[in-house]
Design an enzyme around this catalytic site. Structure first.
Site, PDB file in Angstrom:
ATOM      1  N   CYS A   1      -0.690  31.260 -12.239  1.00  0.00           N
ATOM      2  CA  CYS A   1      -1.997  31.907 -13.937  1.00  0.00           C
ATOM      3  C   CYS A   1      -2.266  30.779 -14.530  1.00  0.00           C
ATOM      4  O   CYS A   1      -1.899  30.602 -15.396  1.00  0.00           O
ATOM      5  CB  CYS A   1      -0.601  32.809 -14.081  1.00  0.00           C
ATOM      6  SG  CYS A   1      -0.604  33.847 -13.653  1.00  0.00           S
TER       7      CYS A   1
ATOM      8  N   PRO B   1       1.122  -1.399  -0.308  1.00  0.00           N
ATOM      9  CA  PRO B   1       0.061   0.381  -0.199  1.00  0.00           C
ATOM     10  C   PRO B   1       0.521   0.895  -0.539  1.00  0.00           C
ATOM     11  O   PRO B   1       1.898   1.397   0.429  1.00  0.00           O
ATOM     12  CB  PRO B   1      -0.653  -0.121   1.430  1.00  0.00           C
ATOM     13  CG  PRO B   1       0.104  -0.580   2.336  1.00  0.00           C
ATOM     14  CD  PRO B   1       0.633  -1.802   0.951  1.00  0.00           C
TER      15      PRO B   1
END
Ligand code: LLP
Length: 436
Positions: free
Chosen positions: A355, A284
């Site tokens: 941006c 995991p």
């Protein structure tokens, strides 16, 4: 088992503490944005999987060497997908080769395993130099390894022809995935391994990340069939990773003990038919660290665009990419700097400083901007993005020349900086202006 949301905000969406530490103080000391991890929560998640012979942490989920060191102390072994991850594991104290995790009667486990579909040249060098066990996702890897390490033991990663993930981008099985050796090619690949003089000692399947347990469970049957094709050389089988964690209040925790029983039964049947013990691994990433991590950001602007209100914070998709990449949902809470009692929640969209219009934390897959109900926030308050300890920092970038955030580990009430925020100089170090 502990409450999955015990480490998250109160119902009014306010969180002032994390792992017993005051968040405002932490933010003032270290600046924002930063990731904070709760060591005890990670220990708890490791303990949840203690029935498995080996828990091998897929470090790609959260690879700070302090986290790896913590895993090592919990007896968790480690997976590496690059020479950088091999180097990290070693820097955190893992032995590169040799055997570890001794358990009575069981074949021993390699502390670090390199799992990939290719060897880039640096990774092959690292594997050869340090004698690292390899989990091969393509037949070419077998031949490239045999040339450098004659007679090596290898694991094969098989793509069983089906897969599942929380997003199509994290589904790693079936024809639409580049991962693993195609299940129908196994007989041919076994012949190639034999010609190359390699012994196939491990078998691994990983069908995707954030899958549900019903899908994951179907892997055991497929793996058992392939194990018989390989035969008695096998001493290890791995169920791969993919265990889901709850990202939303109404999601339940996976039934891990039923899942273990299914795999244990498969393992026992193989032991009976091969006449020797077989180590059972799980790999995991998300399960061990997701819930243990938060991203702390500061609210820098609030504004209205028509009917929508936006909170703009100082972290963006360069800090946490999961929402822009997959439309992933992360719980959020507010750490207000004032002590006035919380007022009614309001619906806000949360964005970052980049941006780019897609720099939104509250978005659905496909880029549609959604909103979240949060306590009213003012500039200077801290917004906490929760369940962010897996695939958070590790997928950060320097887009817009923004620095990597800091990382802080909190253990038994005390916090330590385990990664300093990058400086502007560090962002462009290694760049050169050509001499004229
Ligand atoms: N083993 C292998 C071979 C893997 O490729 C992965 C994940 C894991 C184990 C661990 O999977 P986990 O237990 O964490 O689900 N960036 C995505 C996840 C990509 C997973 C890549 N491989 C996300 O943020 O959801």
């Amino acid at each position: 088992m502990s409450d999955p949301f015990s480490n998250t905000a109160d119902p009014a969406g306010i969180r002032r503490q994390f792992a017993g530490v005051d968040l405002e103080e932490l933010a003032k000391k270290h600046g924002t944005p930063f990731y904070a991890y709760d060591a005890d929560m990670i220990r708890q998640r490791c303990a949840d999987l203690s029935e498995w012979d080996t828990v091998r942490f897929a470090q790609k989920a959260c690879s700070n060497i302090a986290i790896l060191n913590l895993m090592r102390h919990e007896g968790v072994l480690v997976d590496a997908v690059s020479h950088g991850e091999i180097a990290r594991a070693m820097a955190a104290g893992y032995q590169p080769h040799g055997k570890s995790g001794y358990q009575e009667g069981l074949p021993s486990a390699d502390p670090i395993v390199y799992t990939a579909d290719i060897f880039d040249r640096e990774s092959l060098e690292a594997v050869v130099q340090h004698g690292i066990h390899v989990n091969c996702g393509s037949a070419d890897m077998l031949e490239q390894l045999a040339e450098r390490v004659p007679g090596a033991n290898v694991t094969l990663r098989i793509n069983p022809g089906f897969g599942h993930g929380h997003s199509q981008k994290t589904n790693t099985g079936g024809e639409g995935s580049k991962h693993g050796i195609w299940h129908e090619a196994v007989p041919d690949v076994l012949r190639r391994a034999e010609w190359a003089g390699l012994a196939v000692t491990g078998l691994h399947m990983h069908i995707g990340s954030g899958a549900d347990l019903d899908h994951l469970a179907t892997v055991a049957e497929s793996l058992e069939k392939t194990a018989h094709d390989i035969g008695r050389s096998l001493t290890m089988i791995s169920a791969g990773g993919g265990l889901p964690v709850p990202y939303q209040q109404d999601e339940s925790r996976a039934d891990l003990s039923g899942y273990f029983t299914l795999w244990d039964t498969t393992r026992k049947r193989l032991e009976d038919s091969f006449g020797h013990r077989i180590r059972l691994e799980i790999e995991p990433g998300r399960y061990l660290t997701a819930e243990a991590g938060i991203l702390v950001t500061e609210v820098r602007a609030t504004k209205r665009q028509g009917s929508k209100k936006y909170l703009l914070v100082d972290a963006g998709f360069h800090t946490l990419a999961r929402p822009v990449l997959y439309g992933s949902y992360h719980p959020m809470s507010l750490c207000p700097t004032s002590t006035t009692p919380p007022r009614e929640l309001e619906s806000v969209a949360v964005g970052g400083p980049l941006c780019e219009s897609g720099d939104i934390f509250t978005q659905e897959e496909g880029g549609f901007v959604s909103t979240r109900d949060l306590p009213p926030a003012r500039v200077g308050d801290f917004l906490i993005i929760e369940v962010a300890g897996a695939y958070g920092f590790v997928m950060a970038s320097n887009y817009n020349s923004k620095p990597f955030p800091a990382e802080i580990l909190i253990d038994r009430g005390s916090s330590q900086l385990v990664r300093a925020r990058q400086s502007a100089d560090e962002i462009f170090s290694g760049e050169y202006i050509p001499k004229t």
